[in-house]
Design a protein around this motif. Structure first.
Motif, mmCIF file in Angstrom:
data_model
loop_
_atom_site.group_PDB
_atom_site.id
_atom_site.type_symbol
_atom_site.label_atom_id
_atom_site.label_comp_id
_atom_site.label_asym_id
_atom_site.label_seq_id
_atom_site.Cartn_x
_atom_site.Cartn_y
_atom_site.Cartn_z
ATOM 1 N N PHE A 166 0.874 -1.174 0.000
ATOM 2 C CA PHE A 166 0.000 0.000 0.000
ATOM 3 C C PHE A 166 0.910 1.222 0.000
ATOM 4 N N GLU A 167 0.583 2.164 -0.897
ATOM 5 C CA GLU A 167 1.393 3.376 -0.978
ATOM 6 C C GLU A 167 0.497 4.603 -0.950
ATOM 7 N N LYS A 168 0.845 5.525 -0.102
ATOM 8 C CA LYS A 168 0.235 6.852 -0.122
ATOM 9 C C LYS A 168 1.299 7.733 -0.766
ATOM 10 N N LYS A 169 1.129 7.971 -2.064
ATOM 11 C CA LYS A 169 2.147 8.623 -2.902
ATOM 12 C C LYS A 169 2.758 9.857 -2.236
ATOM 13 N N GLY A 170 4.084 9.865 -2.193
ATOM 14 C CA GLY A 170 4.818 10.989 -1.640
ATOM 15 C C GLY A 170 4.943 10.981 -0.130
ATOM 16 N N TRP A 171 4.206 10.055 0.532
ATOM 17 C CA TRP A 171 4.204 10.018 1.996
ATOM 18 C C TRP A 171 4.877 8.749 2.532
ATOM 19 N N TYR A 172 4.317 7.578 2.176
ATOM 20 C CA TYR A 172 4.866 6.326 2.699
ATOM 21 C C TYR A 172 4.344 5.151 1.893
ATOM 22 N N ARG A 173 4.983 4.012 2.107
ATOM 23 C CA ARG A 173 4.470 2.738 1.596
ATOM 24 C C ARG A 173 4.795 1.682 2.635
ATOM 25 N N LEU A 174 3.989 0.641 2.625
ATOM 26 C CA LEU A 174 4.200 -0.466 3.555
ATOM 27 C C LEU A 174 3.588 -1.740 3.014
ATOM 28 N N ASP A 175 4.053 -2.864 3.548
ATOM 29 C CA ASP A 175 3.553 -4.175 3.137
ATOM 30 C C ASP A 175 2.262 -4.500 3.878
ATOM 31 N N VAL A 176 1.307 -5.039 3.139
ATOM 32 C CA VAL A 176 0.025 -5.453 3.715
ATOM 33 C C VAL A 176 -0.105 -6.958 3.501
ATOM 34 N N ASP A 207 -8.348 0.602 4.284
ATOM 35 C CA ASP A 207 -9.379 1.601 4.047
ATOM 36 C C ASP A 207 -8.669 2.942 3.927
ATOM 37 N N SER A 208 -8.410 3.333 2.686
ATOM 38 C CA SER A 208 -7.649 4.559 2.452
ATOM 39 C C SER A 208 -8.546 5.759 2.156
ATOM 40 N N ASP A 209 -9.862 5.553 2.215
ATOM 41 C CA ASP A 209 -10.793 6.650 1.956
ATOM 42 C C ASP A 209 -10.909 7.589 3.147
ATOM 43 N N GLU A 210 -10.489 7.132 4.304
ATOM 44 C CA GLU A 210 -10.578 7.931 5.524
ATOM 45 C C GLU A 210 -9.190 8.397 5.929
ATOM 46 N N ASP A 211 -9.150 9.370 6.809
ATOM 47 C CA ASP A 211 -7.900 9.785 7.414
ATOM 48 C C ASP A 211 -8.104 9.724 8.921
ATOM 49 N N PRO A 212 -7.464 8.855 9.624
ATOM 50 C CA PRO A 212 -6.305 8.074 9.215
ATOM 51 C C PRO A 212 -6.676 6.863 8.348
ATOM 52 N N VAL A 213 -5.664 6.383 7.606
ATOM 53 C CA VAL A 213 -5.801 5.150 6.844
ATOM 54 C C VAL A 213 -5.896 4.003 7.849
ATOM 55 N N ALA A 214 -6.813 3.066 7.631
ATOM 56 C CA ALA A 214 -6.957 1.906 8.520
ATOM 57 C C ALA A 214 -6.523 0.643 7.785
#
Length: 143
Positions: free
Chosen positions: A4-14, A21-28
């Motif tokens: 999962f990548e939030k472009k320009g911010w971070y990426r991580l393994d899922v 759920d990336s539609d909300e902030d914070p991402v869950a």
């Protein structure tokens, strides 16, 4: 495993079977039948003076104290590596809805971006997803 990548911010393994759920902030990030959820928030810090560094340990301590946590510095960890400064704290608290809840909180920075992660679950389930959540947090790449 997916990324999962939030472009320009971070990426991580899922891990397989986990959802984002990336539609909300914070991402869950969670397993639909799991014990809890990992939430990820990012921000850019205030401008620093030349040579200034962000102290995520002090930021995490201030945030937790502000929310009423009796922060014990001897139980907190601070680490540096992979271009990131990290702080971590774990505690339990009473919740009217869930009973006793275990909270795990991380704050990381590359000094351009601050990432704040929290994981919460019922205290009796605190170890159910511990290894998986630790692996997700360890996979975090900032920037």
């Amino acid at each position: 495993m997916s990324v999962f990548e939030k472009k320009g911010w971070y990426r991580l393994d899922v891990p397989d079977g986990w959802e984002v759920d990336s539609d909300e902030d914070p991402v869950a990030i969670y397993h639909p039948e799991g014990a809890g959820a990992l939430q990820v928030t990012t921000e850019t810090p205030r401008p620093l003076p030349p040579g200034g560094k962000i102290d995520v340990f002090l930021m995490l301590r201030a945030f937790l104290k502000q929310t009423g946590v009796d922060f014990d510095e001897t139980l907190a960890t601070r680490s540096f590596g992979g271009g990131l400064d990290r702080a971590f704290y774990e505690y339990s608290a009473d919740s009217p809805e869930e009973g006793r809840v275990t909270w795990r909180s991380w704050m990381l920075t590359n000094h351009d971006i601050v990432v704040f992660l929290t994981y919460a679950c019922r205290e009796e389930d605190e170890d159910a997803e511990r290894a998986v959540v630790d692996a997700i947090v360890a996979s975090l790449v900032v920037g």
